[in-house]
Design a protein around this motif. Sequence first.
Motif, PDB file in Angstrom:
ATOM      1  N   SER A   1       3.204   4.938   7.102  1.00  0.00           N
ATOM      2  CA  SER A   1       3.034   3.554   7.590  1.00  0.00           C
ATOM      3  C   SER A   1       3.982   2.608   6.842  1.00  0.00           C
ATOM      4  O   SER A   1       3.539   1.680   6.150  1.00  0.00           O
ATOM      5  CB  SER A   1       1.581   3.105   7.399  1.00  0.00           C
ATOM      6  OG  SER A   1       0.688   3.938   8.082  1.00  0.00           O
ATOM      7  N   PRO A   2       5.292   2.808   6.987  1.00  0.00           N
ATOM      8  CA  PRO A   2       6.238   2.013   6.201  1.00  0.00           C
ATOM      9  C   PRO A   2       6.179   0.515   6.484  1.00  0.00           C
ATOM     10  O   PRO A   2       6.353  -0.303   5.565  1.00  0.00           O
ATOM     11  CB  PRO A   2       7.613   2.600   6.583  1.00  0.00           C
ATOM     12  CG  PRO A   2       7.385   3.295   7.900  1.00  0.00           C
ATOM     13  CD  PRO A   2       5.976   3.773   7.855  1.00  0.00           C
ATOM     14  N   GLU A   3       5.925   0.131   7.739  1.00  0.00           N
ATOM     15  CA  GLU A   3       5.889  -1.298   8.071  1.00  0.00           C
ATOM     16  C   GLU A   3       4.678  -1.979   7.457  1.00  0.00           C
ATOM     17  O   GLU A   3       4.772  -3.112   6.965  1.00  0.00           O
ATOM     18  CB  GLU A   3       5.901  -1.487   9.591  1.00  0.00           C
ATOM     19  CG  GLU A   3       7.230  -1.107  10.236  1.00  0.00           C
ATOM     20  CD  GLU A   3       7.218  -1.350  11.745  1.00  0.00           C
ATOM     21  OE1 GLU A   3       6.204  -1.827  12.268  1.00  0.00           O
ATOM     22  OE2 GLU A   3       8.242  -1.051  12.387  1.00  0.00           O
ATOM     23  N   VAL A   4       3.541  -1.300   7.491  1.00  0.00           N
ATOM     24  CA  VAL A   4       2.328  -1.859   6.873  1.00  0.00           C
ATOM     25  C   VAL A   4       2.524  -1.947   5.368  1.00  0.00           C
ATOM     26  O   VAL A   4       2.234  -2.989   4.752  1.00  0.00           O
ATOM     27  CB  VAL A   4       1.088  -1.004   7.204  1.00  0.00           C
ATOM     28  CG1 VAL A   4      -0.139  -1.533   6.452  1.00  0.00           C
ATOM     29  CG2 VAL A   4       0.825  -1.008   8.704  1.00  0.00           C
ATOM     30  N   ALA A   5       3.044  -0.886   4.763  1.00  0.00           N
ATOM     31  CA  ALA A   5       3.266  -0.876   3.314  1.00  0.00           C
ATOM     32  C   ALA A   5       4.207  -2.004   2.896  1.00  0.00           C
ATOM     33  O   ALA A   5       3.952  -2.716   1.911  1.00  0.00           O
ATOM     34  CB  ALA A   5       3.822   0.469   2.874  1.00  0.00           C
ATOM     35  N   ALA A   6       5.281  -2.196   3.653  1.00  0.00           N
ATOM     36  CA  ALA A   6       6.266  -3.228   3.310  1.00  0.00           C
ATOM     37  C   ALA A   6       5.710  -4.632   3.453  1.00  0.00           C
ATOM     38  O   ALA A   6       6.226  -5.579   2.837  1.00  0.00           O
ATOM     39  CB  ALA A   6       7.506  -3.058   4.188  1.00  0.00           C
ATOM     40  N   SER A   7       4.661  -4.801   4.262  1.00  0.00           N
ATOM     41  CA  SER A   7       4.095  -6.141   4.484  1.00  0.00           C
ATOM     42  C   SER A   7       3.075  -6.537   3.422  1.00  0.00           C
ATOM     43  O   SER A   7       2.634  -7.685   3.377  1.00  0.00           O
ATOM     44  CB  SER A   7       3.415  -6.204   5.864  1.00  0.00           C
ATOM     45  OG  SER A   7       2.165  -5.523   5.866  1.00  0.00           O
ATOM     46  N   LEU A   8       2.713  -5.600   2.546  1.00  0.00           N
ATOM     47  CA  LEU A   8       1.671  -5.866   1.548  1.00  0.00           C
ATOM     48  C   LEU A   8       2.206  -6.658   0.364  1.00  0.00           C
ATOM     49  O   LEU A   8       3.365  -6.514  -0.026  1.00  0.00           O
ATOM     50  CB  LEU A   8       1.092  -4.538   1.043  1.00  0.00           C
ATOM     51  CG  LEU A   8       0.330  -3.709   2.076  1.00  0.00           C
ATOM     52  CD1 LEU A   8       0.140  -2.278   1.591  1.00  0.00           C
ATOM     53  CD2 LEU A   8      -1.024  -4.351   2.394  1.00  0.00           C
ATOM     54  N   LYS A   9       1.340  -7.474  -0.212  1.00  0.00           N
ATOM     55  CA  LYS A   9       1.695  -8.219  -1.422  1.00  0.00           C
ATOM     56  C   LYS A   9       1.426  -7.418  -2.686  1.00  0.00           C
ATOM     57  O   LYS A   9       1.989  -7.687  -3.736  1.00  0.00           O
ATOM     58  CB  LYS A   9       0.932  -9.543  -1.471  1.00  0.00           C
ATOM     59  CG  LYS A   9       1.354 -10.516  -0.384  1.00  0.00           C
ATOM     60  CD  LYS A   9       0.681 -11.865  -0.557  1.00  0.00           C
ATOM     61  CE  LYS A   9       1.180 -12.863   0.490  1.00  0.00           C
ATOM     62  NZ  LYS A   9       0.550 -14.188   0.328  1.00  0.00           N
TER      63      LYS A   9
ATOM     64  N   GLY B   1      -5.178   7.174   6.454  1.00  0.00           N
ATOM     65  CA  GLY B   1      -4.341   6.326   5.618  1.00  0.00           C
ATOM     66  C   GLY B   1      -4.293   4.886   6.076  1.00  0.00           C
ATOM     67  O   GLY B   1      -5.310   4.266   6.407  1.00  0.00           O
ATOM     68  N   LEU B   2      -3.075   4.356   6.142  1.00  0.00           N
ATOM     69  CA  LEU B   2      -2.853   2.971   6.576  1.00  0.00           C
ATOM     70  C   LEU B   2      -2.682   2.846   8.091  1.00  0.00           C
ATOM     71  O   LEU B   2      -2.479   1.743   8.595  1.00  0.00           O
ATOM     72  CB  LEU B   2      -1.596   2.411   5.890  1.00  0.00           C
ATOM     73  CG  LEU B   2      -1.711   2.076   4.392  1.00  0.00           C
ATOM     74  CD1 LEU B   2      -0.330   1.939   3.774  1.00  0.00           C
ATOM     75  CD2 LEU B   2      -2.516   0.807   4.182  1.00  0.00           C
ATOM     76  N   LEU B   3      -2.781   3.953   8.806  1.00  0.00           N
ATOM     77  CA  LEU B   3      -2.548   3.920  10.251  1.00  0.00           C
ATOM     78  C   LEU B   3      -3.505   3.005  11.015  1.00  0.00           C
ATOM     79  O   LEU B   3      -3.116   2.433  12.035  1.00  0.00           O
ATOM     80  CB  LEU B   3      -2.602   5.346  10.823  1.00  0.00           C
ATOM     81  CG  LEU B   3      -1.465   6.286  10.377  1.00  0.00           C
ATOM     82  CD1 LEU B   3      -1.690   7.690  10.921  1.00  0.00           C
ATOM     83  CD2 LEU B   3      -0.108   5.759  10.813  1.00  0.00           C
TER      84      LEU B   3
END
Length: 228
Positions: free
Chosen positions: A104-112, A75-77
Amino acid sequence: MDISKRLQAVAALVSYPQVADIGTDHGYVPIFLHSLGKLTRGFACDVRKGPLEKARENILLYGAQEIIETRLGSGLLPMQPKEAQTAVIAGMGGMLTIRILKDSPEVAASLKELILAPQHDVDAVRRYLHTIGFSIETEEMLKEDGKYYNILRCIPGEEKYHREIDYLYGKGLLLQKNPFLKELLTAEERKYCLVEKRLLESQTENAKERLLQVREKLGFMREALACL
């Protein structure tokens, strides 16, 4: 590149030049974006070594090795927050798509933006997006090789649907009066009508319980078809 209509439609929704393609398989999406001049930095991520090696070969073949990096992981890991502006998650089941975002909530939250093309359980994906602060800015449906595909472009923002049919079938598709959704729902309604008829002929308790579920589903389908 000669890629499927589905992947071309996925790539067409990408609005930012730093893109992570999750479950990249052969690396077609980032390579295609690179060929269009839409990519300044790409990440081809896959949990499997074999497809990732194939992606590496294709990246070299198309001369994109200075732009696109391969990363092994689930995934986004493999990604850090803000490394990418866009994450593409296409060709997976809806529940796996949700799990990738949950892991990966932090990565997801940082996406535009998120470009998602879940192959089933799309309603569950729509619901989950609304719980993590993403709105569905665009939704498309297309048909290729006899299969229907949903593609969603999601951006940060608060959103909630007020009708069940919007979650089940896609508010954007209903507003567009999408012809593929109408075609799919018309065929599904016919199938459910046949199931309803068979259940009416049965007297078992299981049949009675299933009949209630089928009639509820038919009600939602007919409500949606009335919008189309």
